[in-house]
Design a protein around this motif. Structure first.
Motif, PDB file in Angstrom:
ATOM      1  N   LEU A  84       0.839  -1.202   0.000  1.00 29.19           N
ATOM      2  CA  LEU A  84       0.000   0.000   0.000  1.00 29.19           C
ATOM      3  C   LEU A  84       0.875   1.253   0.000  1.00 29.19           C
ATOM      4  N   GLY A  85       1.981   1.223   0.744  1.00 28.51           N
ATOM      5  CA  GLY A  85       2.913   2.352   0.737  1.00 28.51           C
ATOM      6  C   GLY A  85       3.486   2.597  -0.650  1.00 28.51           C
ATOM      7  N   LEU A  86       3.892   1.516  -1.330  1.00 29.91           N
ATOM      8  CA  LEU A  86       4.404   1.645  -2.701  1.00 29.91           C
ATOM      9  C   LEU A  86       3.337   2.168  -3.649  1.00 29.91           C
ATOM     10  N   THR A  87       2.113   1.688  -3.480  1.00 35.29           N
ATOM     11  CA  THR A  87       1.012   2.136  -4.340  1.00 35.29           C
ATOM     12  C   THR A  87       0.802   3.633  -4.189  1.00 35.29           C
ATOM     13  N   ILE A  88       0.789   4.103  -2.956  1.00 29.12           N
ATOM     14  CA  ILE A  88       0.606   5.535  -2.700  1.00 29.12           C
ATOM     15  C   ILE A  88       1.772   6.318  -3.303  1.00 29.12           C
ATOM     16  N   MET A  89       2.991   5.828  -3.070  1.00 27.47           N
ATOM     17  CA  MET A  89       4.179   6.513  -3.590  1.00 27.47           C
ATOM     18  C   MET A  89       4.132   6.617  -5.117  1.00 27.47           C
ATOM     19  N   LEU A  90       3.779   5.522  -5.779  1.00 29.50           N
ATOM     20  CA  LEU A  90       3.758   5.525  -7.238  1.00 29.50           C
ATOM     21  C   LEU A  90       2.602   6.365  -7.781  1.00 29.50           C
ATOM     22  N   GLU A  91       1.487   6.433  -7.062  1.00 29.05           N
ATOM     23  CA  GLU A  91       0.361   7.275  -7.489  1.00 29.05           C
ATOM     24  C   GLU A  91       0.711   8.754  -7.356  1.00 29.05           C
ATOM     25  N   VAL A  92       1.388   9.119  -6.262  1.00 29.74           N
ATOM     26  CA  VAL A  92       1.666  10.522  -5.958  1.00 29.74           C
ATOM     27  C   VAL A  92       2.815  11.062  -6.793  1.00 29.74           C
ATOM     28  N   GLY A  93       3.850  10.255  -6.987  1.00 28.26           N
ATOM     29  CA  GLY A  93       5.033  10.754  -7.686  1.00 28.26           C
ATOM     30  C   GLY A  93       5.883  11.571  -6.736  1.00 28.26           C
ATOM     31  N   ASP A  94       6.392  12.694  -7.207  1.00 28.41           N
ATOM     32  CA  ASP A  94       7.253  13.554  -6.381  1.00 28.41           C
ATOM     33  C   ASP A  94       6.392  14.340  -5.398  1.00 28.41           C
ATOM     34  N   ILE A  95       6.507  14.006  -4.127  1.00 30.02           N
ATOM     35  CA  ILE A  95       5.694  14.649  -3.080  1.00 30.02           C
ATOM     36  C   ILE A  95       6.043  16.129  -2.934  1.00 30.02           C
ATOM     37  N   LYS A  96       7.246  16.511  -3.334  1.00 32.09           N
ATOM     38  CA  LYS A  96       7.695  17.899  -3.192  1.00 32.09           C
ATOM     39  C   LYS A  96       6.953  18.849  -4.124  1.00 32.09           C
ATOM     40  N   ARG A  97       6.224  18.304  -5.089  1.00 29.87           N
ATOM     41  CA  ARG A  97       5.472  19.172  -6.008  1.00 29.87           C
ATOM     42  C   ARG A  97       4.270  19.817  -5.332  1.00 29.87           C
ATOM     43  N   PHE A  98       3.917  19.330  -4.131  1.00 26.43           N
ATOM     44  CA  PHE A  98       2.816  19.922  -3.364  1.00 26.43           C
ATOM     45  C   PHE A  98       3.398  20.917  -2.373  1.00 26.43           C
ATOM     46  N   SER A  99       3.056  22.190  -2.551  1.00 26.41           N
ATOM     47  CA  SER A  99       3.643  23.239  -1.719  1.00 26.41           C
ATOM     48  C   SER A  99       3.166  23.183  -0.275  1.00 26.41           C
ATOM     49  N   LYS A 100       1.962  22.668  -0.064  1.00 26.11           N
ATOM     50  CA  LYS A 100       1.430  22.560   1.302  1.00 26.11           C
ATOM     51  C   LYS A 100       0.464  21.381   1.374  1.00 26.11           C
ATOM     52  N   VAL A 101       0.093  21.032   2.581  1.00 22.89           N
ATOM     53  CA  VAL A 101      -0.772  19.876   2.808  1.00 22.89           C
ATOM     54  C   VAL A 101      -2.099  20.020   2.078  1.00 22.89           C
ATOM     55  N   GLY A 102      -2.626  21.236   2.043  1.00 25.51           N
ATOM     56  CA  GLY A 102      -3.915  21.468   1.389  1.00 25.51           C
ATOM     57  C   GLY A 102      -3.885  21.113  -0.093  1.00 25.51           C
ATOM     58  N   ALA A 103      -2.758  21.357  -0.730  1.00 20.06           N
ATOM     59  CA  ALA A 103      -2.635  21.030  -2.155  1.00 20.06           C
ATOM     60  C   ALA A 103      -2.686  19.520  -2.350  1.00 20.06           C
ATOM     61  N   TYR A 104      -2.020  18.795  -1.460  1.00 25.10           N
ATOM     62  CA  TYR A 104      -2.051  17.329  -1.553  1.00 25.10           C
ATOM     63  C   TYR A 104      -3.448  16.801  -1.236  1.00 25.10           C
ATOM     64  N   SER A 105      -4.102  17.365  -0.232  1.00 29.52           N
ATOM     65  CA  SER A 105      -5.466  16.948   0.123  1.00 29.52           C
ATOM     66  C   SER A 105      -6.421  17.171  -1.041  1.00 29.52           C
ATOM     67  N   SER A 106      -6.249  18.281  -1.722  1.00 33.99           N
ATOM     68  CA  SER A 106      -7.082  18.571  -2.891  1.00 33.99           C
ATOM     69  C   SER A 106      -6.803  17.566  -4.000  1.00 33.99           C
ATOM     70  N   TYR A 107      -5.532  17.238  -4.208  1.00 32.19           N
ATOM     71  CA  TYR A 107      -5.135  16.251  -5.221  1.00 32.19           C
ATOM     72  C   TYR A 107      -5.777  14.897  -4.943  1.00 32.19           C
ATOM     73  N   CYS A 108      -5.879  14.552  -3.660  1.00 31.17           N
ATOM     74  CA  CYS A 108      -6.478  13.269  -3.251  1.00 31.17           C
ATOM     75  C   CYS A 108      -8.004  13.316  -3.244  1.00 31.17           C
ATOM     76  N   ARG A 109      -8.549  14.472  -3.568  1.00 31.92           N
ATOM     77  CA  ARG A 109     -10.004  14.680  -3.567  1.00 31.92           C
ATOM     78  C   ARG A 109     -10.607  14.502  -2.173  1.00 31.92           C
ATOM     79  N   CYS A 110      -9.869  14.962  -1.191  1.00 30.67           N
ATOM     80  CA  CYS A 110     -10.340  14.873   0.195  1.00 30.67           C
ATOM     81  C   CYS A 110     -10.979  16.176   0.661  1.00 30.67           C
ATOM     82  N   VAL A 111     -11.013  17.172  -0.192  1.00 34.85           N
ATOM     83  CA  VAL A 111     -11.638  18.448   0.157  1.00 34.85           C
ATOM     84  C   VAL A 111     -12.629  18.817  -0.945  1.00 34.85           C
TER      85      VAL A 111
END
Length: 161
Positions: free
Chosen positions: A80-107
């Motif tokens: 599951l960790g690998l799946t998340i990592m491969l889905e997300v790609g470079d985590i540094k492309r998200f400037s803040k947590v809100g951007a990642y949450s939006s990407y995950c469709r959690c907001v």
């Protein structure tokens, strides 16, 4: 099938543990027994394929350092960790947590001004291949936070006594 024909509720994990012989104990109708046995065989077949895929993936893929902390949450292992990592790609492309949450469709993707809905952002942005995975992750994280809060409050209460 179990709920529909027997009126019983059975968890997914309990269903995965069923053996073909169990179908005869659960159902009296021969057609239902046969169908249940075929379903159980299909589950076994798919479990074996999944194990083979996981073995193959684990031989070639490695969790990046920034994703290792994912494995500290209950229910998140290597796959599951690998799946998340491969889905997300470079985590540094998200400037803040809100951007990642939006990407995950959690907001919610709407803009409100003065209590009125002004615009709705296009829903096609972010992960659309596995929103269920992100929902599962969000649920795991939420449950984990609740357990930790309960643990801390119980610990504080014991210290006060």
């Amino acid at each position: 099938m179990i709920t529909r024909n027997l009126g019983l509720r059975m968890s997914g994990n309990a269903i995965k543990k069923l053996k073909t012989e169990d179908a005869e104990e659960l159902f009296t109708d021969s057609y239902l027994v046969f169908t249940a046995q075929q379903n159980i065989k299909t589950i076994e077949f798919l479990k074996n394929i999944i194990k083979d895929i996981e073995k193959k993936v684990l031989k070639v893929a490695e969790l990046a350092p920034e994703f290792i902390k994912l494995k500290t949450f209950p229910g998140i292992g290597k796959i599951l960790g690998l799946t998340i990592m491969l889905e997300v790609g470079d985590i540094k492309r998200f400037s803040k947590v809100g951007a990642y949450s939006s990407y995950c469709r959690c907001v919610k993707s709407e803009r409100i001004s003065n209590g009125k809905k002004k615009a709705k952002i296009i829903k096609k942005m972010g992960i659309n291949t596995s929103p269920g995975l992100m929902l599962e992750l969000r649920t795991l994280l939420y449950d984990s936070v609740l357990r930790h809060k309960d643990f801390i409050s119980e610990k504080k209460q014991r210290e006060m006594e």
